[in-house]
Design a protein around this motif. Structure first.
Motif, mmCIF file in Angstrom:
data_model
loop_
_atom_site.group_PDB
_atom_site.id
_atom_site.type_symbol
_atom_site.label_atom_id
_atom_site.label_comp_id
_atom_site.label_asym_id
_atom_site.label_seq_id
_atom_site.Cartn_x
_atom_site.Cartn_y
_atom_site.Cartn_z
ATOM 1 N N SER A 59 0.809 -1.224 0.000
ATOM 2 C CA SER A 59 0.000 0.000 0.000
ATOM 3 C C SER A 59 0.841 1.273 0.000
ATOM 4 N N ASP A 60 2.099 1.167 0.448
ATOM 5 C CA ASP A 60 2.978 2.336 0.495
ATOM 6 C C ASP A 60 4.437 1.878 0.462
ATOM 7 N N ALA A 61 5.354 2.845 0.468
ATOM 8 C CA ALA A 61 6.786 2.529 0.352
ATOM 9 C C ALA A 61 7.285 1.692 1.531
ATOM 10 N N THR A 85 8.209 9.836 0.835
ATOM 11 C CA THR A 85 6.799 9.703 0.493
ATOM 12 C C THR A 85 6.501 8.448 -0.312
ATOM 13 N N ASP A 86 7.284 8.203 -1.362
ATOM 14 C CA ASP A 86 6.982 7.077 -2.246
ATOM 15 C C ASP A 86 8.193 6.185 -2.521
ATOM 16 N N GLN A 144 10.538 1.848 -5.119
ATOM 17 C CA GLN A 144 9.615 2.940 -5.390
ATOM 18 C C GLN A 144 8.214 2.436 -5.671
ATOM 19 N N MET A 145 7.263 3.202 -5.220
ATOM 20 C CA MET A 145 5.869 2.945 -5.557
ATOM 21 C C MET A 145 5.639 3.399 -7.001
#
Length: 164
Positions: A59-61, A85-86, A144-145
């Motif tokens: 769902s996230d980094a 953030t990502d 990375q996302m």
């Protein structure tokens, strides 16, 4: 024995197995003519790791980094240093058979395993600095996302050397 703990023999066996897998991966990756074999080997190992670790889209980094770590037997060798953030930034501390070889292209081929694992978790894996580069003792990597806006430059694109 407590769950998740290995005996001394188990740790040595795991370490020996990992060194052997890395040696085979490096041998396949060193020669561009073995690219298809190298890719197939990495894909098969990654598929087994993804199944074993039950890796699913993150769902996230932070979740992406944890999913990537779970694909390995020794997450201590893969510390996450920071999470933006990502993007999650981590290191690979396991000694690599390509260390100081200068062959960053072989490193890129060898790291297909990590790219397949990251893709299974819905992300992208990039080697920023490679142990293949002279003087580098640990690989610096990023996960990375998909929505990441910053394009990271991979070691094999930045550092000259090795066989394309």
């Amino acid at each position: 024995m407590a769950k998740g703990r290995q005996s001394g023999i188990g740790k040595r066996l795991t370490g020996s197995t990992m060194r052997a897998l890395l040696q085979v991966s490096a041998w396949l990756a060193r020669e561009p003519r073995r690219q298809a074999w190298s890719d197939g080997w990495s894909r098969a190992l990654a598929a087994a790791a993804v199944r074993r670790a039950r890796i699913a889209p993150a769902s996230d980094a932070a979740a992406l980094a944890v999913a990537w770590q779970r694909a390995f037997f020794s997450p201590k060798q893969l510390p996450v240093l920071r999470i933006d953030t990502d993007t999650a930034h981590a290191e690979i501390r396991t000694p690599c058979p390509l260390r100081a070889s200068g062959d960053t292209h072989a490193c890129h081929r060898m790291m297909a395993f990590d790219r397949h694992v990251a893709a299974a978790a819905g992300g992208r894996f990039v080697v920023l600095r490679s142990q293949a580069e002279p003087g580098v003792q640990v690989c610096e990597v990023a996960l990375q996302m998909p929505a990441a806006r910053i394009r990271l430059v991979a070691a094999h694109e930045r550092a000259s050397g090795g066989q394309a």
